[in-house]
Scaffold this active site. Structure first.
Site, PDB file in Angstrom:
ATOM      1  N   SER A 127       0.818  -1.213   0.000  1.00 31.20           N
ATOM      2  CA  SER A 127       0.000   0.000   0.000  1.00 31.20           C
ATOM      3  C   SER A 127       0.849   1.260   0.000  1.00 31.20           C
ATOM      4  O   SER A 127       0.438   2.272  -0.562  1.00 31.20           O
ATOM      5  CB  SER A 127      -0.894   0.041   1.244  1.00 31.20           C
ATOM      6  OG  SER A 127      -1.849  -0.961   1.174  1.00 31.20           O
ATOM      7  N   HIS A 129      -2.668  -3.508  -6.640  1.00 29.10           N
ATOM      8  CA  HIS A 129      -3.091  -3.147  -5.287  1.00 29.10           C
ATOM      9  C   HIS A 129      -4.581  -3.354  -5.096  1.00 29.10           C
ATOM     10  O   HIS A 129      -5.401  -2.726  -5.764  1.00 29.10           O
ATOM     11  CB  HIS A 129      -2.718  -1.675  -5.029  1.00 29.10           C
ATOM     12  CG  HIS A 129      -2.994  -1.214  -3.641  1.00 29.10           C
ATOM     13  ND1 HIS A 129      -3.806  -0.153  -3.363  1.00 29.10           N
ATOM     14  CD2 HIS A 129      -2.568  -1.684  -2.450  1.00 29.10           C
ATOM     15  CE1 HIS A 129      -3.858   0.020  -2.047  1.00 29.10           C
ATOM     16  NE2 HIS A 129      -3.117  -0.901  -1.472  1.00 29.10           N
ATOM     17  N   GLU A 155      -5.758  -1.568  -8.370  1.00 27.10           N
ATOM     18  CA  GLU A 155      -4.942  -0.460  -8.880  1.00 27.10           C
ATOM     19  C   GLU A 155      -3.657  -1.054  -9.475  1.00 27.10           C
ATOM     20  O   GLU A 155      -2.956  -1.810  -8.811  1.00 27.10           O
ATOM     21  CB  GLU A 155      -4.645   0.526  -7.753  1.00 27.10           C
ATOM     22  CG  GLU A 155      -5.931   1.217  -7.268  1.00 27.10           C
ATOM     23  CD  GLU A 155      -5.695   2.236  -6.161  1.00 27.10           C
ATOM     24  OE1 GLU A 155      -5.894   3.438  -6.410  1.00 27.10           O
ATOM     25  OE2 GLU A 155      -5.319   1.822  -5.043  1.00 27.10           O
ATOM     26  N   ASN A 186      -5.953   6.200  -2.277  1.00 29.50           N
ATOM     27  CA  ASN A 186      -5.419   6.831  -1.067  1.00 29.50           C
ATOM     28  C   ASN A 186      -4.922   8.254  -1.318  1.00 29.50           C
ATOM     29  O   ASN A 186      -4.873   9.054  -0.384  1.00 29.50           O
ATOM     30  CB  ASN A 186      -4.335   5.964  -0.429  1.00 29.50           C
ATOM     31  CG  ASN A 186      -4.961   4.785   0.293  1.00 29.50           C
ATOM     32  OD1 ASN A 186      -6.139   4.836   0.657  1.00 29.50           O
ATOM     33  ND2 ASN A 186      -4.208   3.724   0.477  1.00 29.50           N
TER      34      ASN A 186
HETATM   35  P1  NAD Z   1      -0.884  -9.559   7.366  1.00 30.77           P
HETATM   36  O1  NAD Z   1       0.074  -9.287   8.464  1.00 30.77           O
HETATM   37  O2  NAD Z   1      -2.314  -9.848   7.695  1.00 30.77           O
HETATM   38  O3  NAD Z   1      -0.344 -10.816   6.516  1.00 30.77           O
HETATM   39  C1  NAD Z   1       0.979 -10.965   6.103  1.00 30.77           C
HETATM   40  C2  NAD Z   1       1.238 -12.449   5.825  1.00 30.77           C
HETATM   41  O4  NAD Z   1       2.541 -12.582   5.269  1.00 30.77           O
HETATM   42  C3  NAD Z   1       1.206 -13.311   7.086  1.00 30.77           C
HETATM   43  O5  NAD Z   1       0.409 -14.456   6.846  1.00 30.77           O
HETATM   44  C4  NAD Z   1       2.678 -13.696   7.282  1.00 30.77           C
HETATM   45  O6  NAD Z   1       2.852 -14.988   7.892  1.00 30.77           O
HETATM   46  C5  NAD Z   1       3.171 -13.698   5.868  1.00 30.77           C
HETATM   47  N1  NAD Z   1       4.609 -13.555   5.735  1.00 30.77           N
HETATM   48  C6  NAD Z   1       5.504 -13.007   6.573  1.00 30.77           C
HETATM   49  N2  NAD Z   1       6.754 -13.095   6.065  1.00 30.77           N
HETATM   50  C7  NAD Z   1       6.625 -13.730   4.876  1.00 30.77           C
HETATM   51  C8  NAD Z   1       7.552 -14.143   3.896  1.00 30.77           C
HETATM   52  N3  NAD Z   1       8.843 -13.924   4.014  1.00 30.77           N
HETATM   53  N4  NAD Z   1       7.066 -14.799   2.813  1.00 30.77           N
HETATM   54  C9  NAD Z   1       5.744 -15.042   2.675  1.00 30.77           C
HETATM   55  N5  NAD Z   1       4.826 -14.672   3.585  1.00 30.77           N
HETATM   56  C10 NAD Z   1       5.270 -14.022   4.667  1.00 30.77           C
HETATM   57  O7  NAD Z   1      -0.755  -8.352   6.360  1.00 30.77           O
HETATM   58  P2  NAD Z   1      -1.847  -7.767   5.324  1.00 30.77           P
HETATM   59  O8  NAD Z   1      -2.713  -6.793   6.019  1.00 30.77           O
HETATM   60  O9  NAD Z   1      -2.440  -8.892   4.569  1.00 30.77           O
HETATM   61  O10 NAD Z   1      -0.880  -6.894   4.389  1.00 30.77           O
HETATM   62  C11 NAD Z   1      -0.013  -7.502   3.467  1.00 30.77           C
HETATM   63  C12 NAD Z   1       0.295  -6.528   2.348  1.00 30.77           C
HETATM   64  O11 NAD Z   1      -0.939  -6.097   1.759  1.00 30.77           O
HETATM   65  C13 NAD Z   1       1.028  -5.262   2.778  1.00 30.77           C
HETATM   66  O12 NAD Z   1       1.955  -4.910   1.787  1.00 30.77           O
HETATM   67  C14 NAD Z   1      -0.087  -4.220   2.868  1.00 30.77           C
HETATM   68  O13 NAD Z   1       0.381  -2.894   2.592  1.00 30.77           O
HETATM   69  C15 NAD Z   1      -0.992  -4.677   1.759  1.00 30.77           C
HETATM   70  N6  NAD Z   1      -2.399  -4.239   1.895  1.00 30.77           N
HETATM   71  C16 NAD Z   1      -3.097  -4.467   3.051  1.00 30.77           C
HETATM   72  C17 NAD Z   1      -4.422  -4.021   3.161  1.00 30.77           C
HETATM   73  C18 NAD Z   1      -5.237  -4.251   4.417  1.00 30.77           C
HETATM   74  O14 NAD Z   1      -6.322  -3.650   4.532  1.00 30.77           O
HETATM   75  N7  NAD Z   1      -4.804  -5.103   5.350  1.00 30.77           N
HETATM   76  C19 NAD Z   1      -5.022  -3.354   2.062  1.00 30.77           C
HETATM   77  C20 NAD Z   1      -4.286  -3.173   0.870  1.00 30.77           C
HETATM   78  C21 NAD Z   1      -2.982  -3.615   0.807  1.00 30.77           C
END
Ligand code: NAD
Length: 288
Positions: free
Chosen positions: A123, A144, A156, A195
């Site tokens: 993000s 995204h 996106e 955003n």
């Molecule tokens: P999260 O913490 O819920 O999940 C992350 C996952 O990645 C976990 O399951 C973790 O075990 C795993 N992980 C950790 N290290 C790893 C590795 N080396 N290889 C593979 N997997 C690994 O995080 P999230 O909220 O899902 O966010 C993840 C990404 O998505 C970020 O870049 C965030 O900016 C983006 N994002 C999140 C949202 C949101 O609302 N949560 C929205 C848009 C984008």
């Protein structure tokens, strides 16, 4: 029409599980990868939950076997080499930490075949900060998604100056084929489109509150009546979650943002009021 057939999603957290499920729901074969077997077991429960949510929220086809078929399209792995060896597309959804992402891309660069396109769901990090670690900047792009992908189905799509135009188009086609609305961004830009609009809008609302200009209800009413939008900014804060709003404000050294972070912490977070998820935020919501 998309040329992508096999998709691997790295990370099965909040967004990774949604992206994997949505992709599988649209008939793609998906490998969900995470770092160990324990997390993979948790991911299976997340996917079962999503299958039910798609049915409960009446996503077309979910109740008529769509959710079950999606689950059947997902396989699991905690071995990166095996997970990506035949992937047409790897979607990286690992924690929002540049060091972690660079490590992941450095490994991926060695393990994935040359055909594989890499896409980041980051993000806040720009893809150009990661492109060199991928070893294939022409086949690397940001894709995204927004939380609750089956409802907020924007995808996106933003390349760097090194992304090949054909790869950009392949990802636009893939997004469309997975039920997403592709949002084509012509140049790399922090915050993408959504955003770039939403963060300043919500900050301005926070300023009105911190400065004692008006109460949230009055701000929201003005916005709804004046623009015809269904929700005002404080209603949106409750949906985004006040913890996320706090994290974003607290990161910003601007005194106004700091004052808003303090208000959120003292009046809401410390009392367990996190927005719609807890039934209480700027507004109260019926318990689910
Ligand atoms: P999260 O913490 O819920 O999940 C992350 C996952 O990645 C976990 O399951 C973790 O075990 C795993 N992980 C950790 N290290 C790893 C590795 N080396 N290889 C593979 N997997 C690994 O995080 P999230 O909220 O899902 O966010 C993840 C990404 O998505 C970020 O870049 C965030 O900016 C983006 N994002 C999140 C949202 C949101 O609302 N949560 C929205 C848009 C984008």
């Amino acid at each position: 029409m998309t040329t992508i057939k096999k998709v691997t999603v790295l990370g099965t957290g909040v967004l990774g599980s949604q992206i994997a499920f949505q992709t599988a729901f649209h008939g793609f074969s998906v490998i969900a990868y995470d770092i160990n077997s324990e997390i993979i077991e948790r991911a299976k429960a997340r996917f079962a939950g999503l299958a039910q949510t798609y049915i409960d929220e009446k996503v077309a086809g979910a109740a008529d076997g769509g959710s079950a078929a999606a689950l059947a399209n997902i396989s699991y792995s905690f071995e990166l080499g095996a997970a990506v060896k035949d992937a047409d597309l790897v979607i990286e959804v690992v924690p929002e930490n540049l060091e972690v992402k660079l490590e992941v891309y450095t490994e991926l660069a060695k393990l994935a075949p040359p055909k594989t396109i890499f896409a980041t769901n980051s993000s806040t990090l720009l893809p150009s900060a990661m492109k060199d670690a991928t070893g294939r900047p022409d086949r690397f792009i940001a894709l995204h998604y927004a939380n609750r992908v089956w409802v907020h189905n924007t995808a996106e799509i933003m390349g760097t100056s090194a992304t090949a135009p054909a790869v950009f188009q392949t990802i636009v086609d893939f997004a469309t084929a997975t039920g997403m609305v592709p949002i084509e961004i012509k140049k790399e830009h922090a915050g993408y489109l959504l955003n770039s609009l939403l963060v300043p809008f919500l900050s301005a609302a926070g300023d009105l509150l911190v400065d004692g200009i008006a109460e949230p209800e009055m701000v929201d009413k003005t916005w709804r009546i004046g623009t015809g939008a269904p929700l005002g900014p404080f209603q949106i804060f409750d949906i985004v979650g006040l913890k996320t709003a706090y994290n974003i404000a607290a990161m910003n050294p601007d005194p106004k943002r700091q004052a808003f972070a303090k208000l959120l912490k003292e009046s809401y977070l410390d009392q367990g009021k996190l927005g719609t998820s807890t039934g209480e935020g700027f507004y109260s919501y019926p318990k689910k």
